[in-house]
Design a protein around this motif. Structure first.
Motif, PDB file in Angstrom:
ATOM      1  N   ALA A   1      45.648   5.055  64.525  1.00  0.00           N
ATOM      2  CA  ALA A   1      44.617   4.762  63.526  1.00  0.00           C
ATOM      3  C   ALA A   1      43.251   5.102  64.099  1.00  0.00           C
ATOM      4  CB  ALA A   1      44.674   3.290  63.133  1.00  0.00           C
ATOM      5  N   VAL A   2      42.391   5.696  63.270  1.00  0.00           N
ATOM      6  CA  VAL A   2      41.056   6.095  63.707  1.00  0.00           C
ATOM      7  C   VAL A   2      40.043   5.528  62.719  1.00  0.00           C
ATOM      8  CG1 VAL A   2      39.523   8.032  64.195  1.00  0.00           C
ATOM      9  CG2 VAL A   2      41.970   8.233  64.692  1.00  0.00           C
ATOM     10  N   THR A   3      39.059   4.816  63.241  1.00  0.00           N
ATOM     11  CA  THR A   3      37.967   4.310  62.417  1.00  0.00           C
ATOM     12  C   THR A   3      36.813   5.297  62.491  1.00  0.00           C
ATOM     13  OG1 THR A   3      38.611   2.026  62.841  1.00  0.00           O
ATOM     14  CG2 THR A   3      36.370   2.402  62.045  1.00  0.00           C
ATOM     15  N   VAL A   4      36.398   5.789  61.337  1.00  0.00           N
ATOM     16  CA  VAL A   4      35.294   6.745  61.257  1.00  0.00           C
ATOM     17  C   VAL A   4      34.113   6.031  60.619  1.00  0.00           C
ATOM     18  CG1 VAL A   4      34.527   8.961  60.320  1.00  0.00           C
ATOM     19  CG2 VAL A   4      36.926   8.647  60.976  1.00  0.00           C
ATOM     20  N   THR A   5      32.951   6.105  61.263  1.00  0.00           N
ATOM     21  CA  THR A   5      31.745   5.520  60.690  1.00  0.00           C
ATOM     22  C   THR A   5      30.647   6.564  60.615  1.00  0.00           C
ATOM     23  OG1 THR A   5      30.923   4.749  62.824  1.00  0.00           O
ATOM     24  CG2 THR A   5      32.264   3.201  61.572  1.00  0.00           C
TER      25      THR A   5
ATOM     26  N   GLU B   1      38.409  14.688  57.373  1.00  0.00           N
ATOM     27  CA  GLU B   1      39.409  15.567  57.973  1.00  0.00           C
ATOM     28  C   GLU B   1      39.355  15.336  59.483  1.00  0.00           C
ATOM     29  OE1 GLU B   1      39.527  19.657  55.628  1.00  0.00           O
ATOM     30  OE2 GLU B   1      37.512  19.154  56.355  1.00  0.00           O
ATOM     31  N   PHE B   2      40.502  15.563  60.155  1.00  0.00           N
ATOM     32  CA  PHE B   2      40.566  15.370  61.596  1.00  0.00           C
ATOM     33  C   PHE B   2      40.934  16.663  62.316  1.00  0.00           C
ATOM     34  CE2 PHE B   2      41.509  10.896  60.343  1.00  0.00           C
ATOM     35  CZ  PHE B   2      40.454  10.305  61.013  1.00  0.00           C
ATOM     36  N   CYS B   3      40.499  16.736  63.569  1.00  0.00           N
ATOM     37  CA  CYS B   3      40.885  17.807  64.470  1.00  0.00           C
ATOM     38  C   CYS B   3      41.144  17.161  65.834  1.00  0.00           C
ATOM     39  CB  CYS B   3      39.767  18.845  64.580  1.00  0.00           C
ATOM     40  SG  CYS B   3      40.173  20.211  65.690  1.00  0.00           S
TER      41      CYS B   3
ATOM     42  N   ASN C   1      44.530  15.070  78.331  1.00  0.00           N
ATOM     43  CA  ASN C   1      43.582  14.254  77.573  1.00  0.00           C
ATOM     44  C   ASN C   1      43.205  14.997  76.297  1.00  0.00           C
ATOM     45  OD1 ASN C   1      43.349  12.152  79.537  1.00  0.00           O
ATOM     46  ND2 ASN C   1      42.145  13.553  80.763  1.00  0.00           N
ATOM     47  N   TYR C   2      43.219  14.274  75.177  1.00  0.00           N
ATOM     48  CA  TYR C   2      42.934  14.860  73.877  1.00  0.00           C
ATOM     49  C   TYR C   2      41.809  14.088  73.190  1.00  0.00           C
ATOM     50  CZ  TYR C   2      47.250  17.402  74.536  1.00  0.00           C
ATOM     51  OH  TYR C   2      48.217  18.231  75.038  1.00  0.00           O
ATOM     52  N   ARG C   3      40.912  14.815  72.552  1.00  0.00           N
ATOM     53  CA  ARG C   3      39.798  14.218  71.822  1.00  0.00           C
ATOM     54  C   ARG C   3      40.073  14.314  70.325  1.00  0.00           C
ATOM     55  NH1 ARG C   3      35.644  12.066  73.418  1.00  0.00           N
ATOM     56  NH2 ARG C   3      35.653  13.031  75.463  1.00  0.00           N
ATOM     57  N   VAL C   4      39.711  13.245  69.601  1.00  0.00           N
ATOM     58  CA  VAL C   4      39.860  13.206  68.151  1.00  0.00           C
ATOM     59  C   VAL C   4      38.474  13.386  67.525  1.00  0.00           C
ATOM     60  CG1 VAL C   4      40.586  11.834  66.160  1.00  0.00           C
ATOM     61  CG2 VAL C   4      41.846  11.639  68.316  1.00  0.00           C
ATOM     62  N   TRP C   5      38.368  14.367  66.643  1.00  0.00           N
ATOM     63  CA  TRP C   5      37.133  14.654  65.918  1.00  0.00           C
ATOM     64  C   TRP C   5      37.364  14.362  64.442  1.00  0.00           C
ATOM     65  CZ3 TRP C   5      33.112  16.622  68.889  1.00  0.00           C
ATOM     66  CH2 TRP C   5      33.455  17.172  70.121  1.00  0.00           C
ATOM     67  N   ALA C   6      36.332  13.878  63.755  1.00  0.00           N
ATOM     68  CA  ALA C   6      36.390  13.688  62.307  1.00  0.00           C
ATOM     69  C   ALA C   6      35.255  14.474  61.669  1.00  0.00           C
ATOM     70  CB  ALA C   6      36.270  12.214  61.942  1.00  0.00           C
ATOM     71  N   ARG C   7      35.545  15.053  60.535  1.00  0.00           N
ATOM     72  CA  ARG C   7      34.518  15.745  59.750  1.00  0.00           C
ATOM     73  C   ARG C   7      34.509  15.100  58.368  1.00  0.00           C
ATOM     74  NH1 ARG C   7      35.065  22.120  58.770  1.00  0.00           N
ATOM     75  NH2 ARG C   7      36.847  21.423  57.560  1.00  0.00           N
ATOM     76  N   VAL C   8      33.322  14.647  57.956  1.00  0.00           N
ATOM     77  CA  VAL C   8      33.166  13.952  56.683  1.00  0.00           C
ATOM     78  C   VAL C   8      32.387  14.860  55.735  1.00  0.00           C
ATOM     79  CG1 VAL C   8      32.306  11.890  55.527  1.00  0.00           C
ATOM     80  CG2 VAL C   8      33.124  11.736  57.893  1.00  0.00           C
ATOM     81  N   THR C   9      33.003  15.190  54.608  1.00  0.00           N
ATOM     82  CA  THR C   9      32.320  16.023  53.626  1.00  0.00           C
ATOM     83  C   THR C   9      31.493  15.126  52.719  1.00  0.00           C
ATOM     84  OG1 THR C   9      34.106  17.618  53.695  1.00  0.00           O
ATOM     85  CG2 THR C   9      32.632  17.733  51.807  1.00  0.00           C
ATOM     86  N   ASP C  10      30.190  15.305  52.766  1.00  0.00           N
ATOM     87  CA  ASP C  10      29.246  14.531  51.981  1.00  0.00           C
ATOM     88  C   ASP C  10      28.244  15.524  51.411  1.00  0.00           C
ATOM     89  OD1 ASP C  10      28.057  12.339  50.865  1.00  0.00           O
ATOM     90  OD2 ASP C  10      27.365  11.455  52.725  1.00  0.00           O
ATOM     91  N   ASN C  11      27.348  15.065  50.588  1.00  0.00           N
ATOM     92  CA  ASN C  11      26.359  15.969  50.006  1.00  0.00           C
ATOM     93  C   ASN C  11      24.961  15.468  50.330  1.00  0.00           C
ATOM     94  OD1 ASN C  11      25.171  17.955  48.501  1.00  0.00           O
ATOM     95  ND2 ASN C  11      25.538  16.967  46.538  1.00  0.00           N
TER      96      ASN C  11
ATOM     97  N   VAL D   1      30.033  15.768  61.790  1.00  0.00           N
ATOM     98  CA  VAL D   1      31.214  15.823  62.655  1.00  0.00           C
ATOM     99  C   VAL D   1      31.054  14.693  63.669  1.00  0.00           C
ATOM    100  CG1 VAL D   1      32.457  17.178  64.373  1.00  0.00           C
ATOM    101  CG2 VAL D   1      31.577  18.284  62.320  1.00  0.00           C
ATOM    102  N   VAL D   2      32.070  13.844  63.769  1.00  0.00           N
ATOM    103  CA  VAL D   2      31.996  12.632  64.574  1.00  0.00           C
ATOM    104  C   VAL D   2      33.041  12.685  65.695  1.00  0.00           C
ATOM    105  CG1 VAL D   2      32.157  10.117  64.501  1.00  0.00           C
ATOM    106  CG2 VAL D   2      31.290  11.358  62.512  1.00  0.00           C
ATOM    107  N   ASP D   3      32.598  12.424  66.914  1.00  0.00           N
ATOM    108  CA  ASP D   3      33.502  12.299  68.060  1.00  0.00           C
ATOM    109  C   ASP D   3      34.091  10.890  68.007  1.00  0.00           C
ATOM    110  OD1 ASP D   3      34.692  11.851  70.518  1.00  0.00           O
ATOM    111  OD2 ASP D   3      33.049  12.722  71.674  1.00  0.00           O
ATOM    112  N   CYS D   4      35.398  10.783  67.785  1.00  0.00           N
ATOM    113  CA  CYS D   4      36.036   9.475  67.599  1.00  0.00           C
ATOM    114  C   CYS D   4      36.699   8.937  68.862  1.00  0.00           C
ATOM    115  CB  CYS D   4      37.072   9.570  66.480  1.00  0.00           C
ATOM    116  SG  CYS D   4      36.358   9.982  64.885  1.00  0.00           S
ATOM    117  N   GLY D   5      36.600   9.641  69.961  1.00  0.00           N
ATOM    118  CA  GLY D   5      37.181   9.159  71.206  1.00  0.00           C
ATOM    119  C   GLY D   5      38.331  10.016  71.656  1.00  0.00           C
TER     120      GLY D   5
END
Length: 87
Positions: A14-18, A29-31, A63-73, A78-82
Motif C-alpha cells: 500500500a502506498v499513501t500519496v499526498t 499512476e505508479f512507477c 533497492n526499488y523506489r516507488v514514484w507516483a504521478r498525479v494528473t491534476d489541472n 511526480v511524488v517520491d513515495c519511498g
C-alpha cells in the motif's frame, strides 16, 4: 516507507500519496524503478481493500523506489513515495 521482502514474495504494498498535505487516490499512476533511476513507464495502481499501491513480485534483489504521478489541472506532480528492498 522502508520494507524488506524476499525475492520469492508476491505481496501488495500500500502506498499513501499526498499532494499539498492531502491524501490523493484518484488520477494516480505508479512507477517502480531501481534506486537511482528515473521514472519512465507509468501504470495504474493496484487497488486492494480501498487502498492503492503496487505489487512486489518477480524482482531481482536490490533497492526499488516507488514514484507516483498525479494528473491534476494544470499541474502533474511526480511524488517520491519511498523505497523497498528485495533480498
Amino acid at each position: 516507507m522502508t520494507n524488506y521482502y524476499p525475492r520469492e514474495t508476491v505481496e501488495f504494498l500500500a502506498v499513501t500519496v499526498t499532494v499539498d498535505g492531502a491524501p490523493v487516490t484518484d488520477n494516480v499512476e505508479f512507477c517502480v524503478t531501481p534506486v537511482g533511476e528515473r521514472p519512465e513507464l507509468w501504470d495504474a495502481p493496484t487497488v486492494l481493500d480501498n487502498r492503492i499501491g503496487v505489487m512486489v513480485q518477480n524482482q531481482e534483489p536490490g533497492n526499488y523506489r516507488v514514484w507516483a504521478r498525479v494528473t491534476d489541472n494544470p499541474e502533474i506532480p511526480v511524488v517520491d513515495c519511498g523505497y523497498y528492498t528485495v533480498a
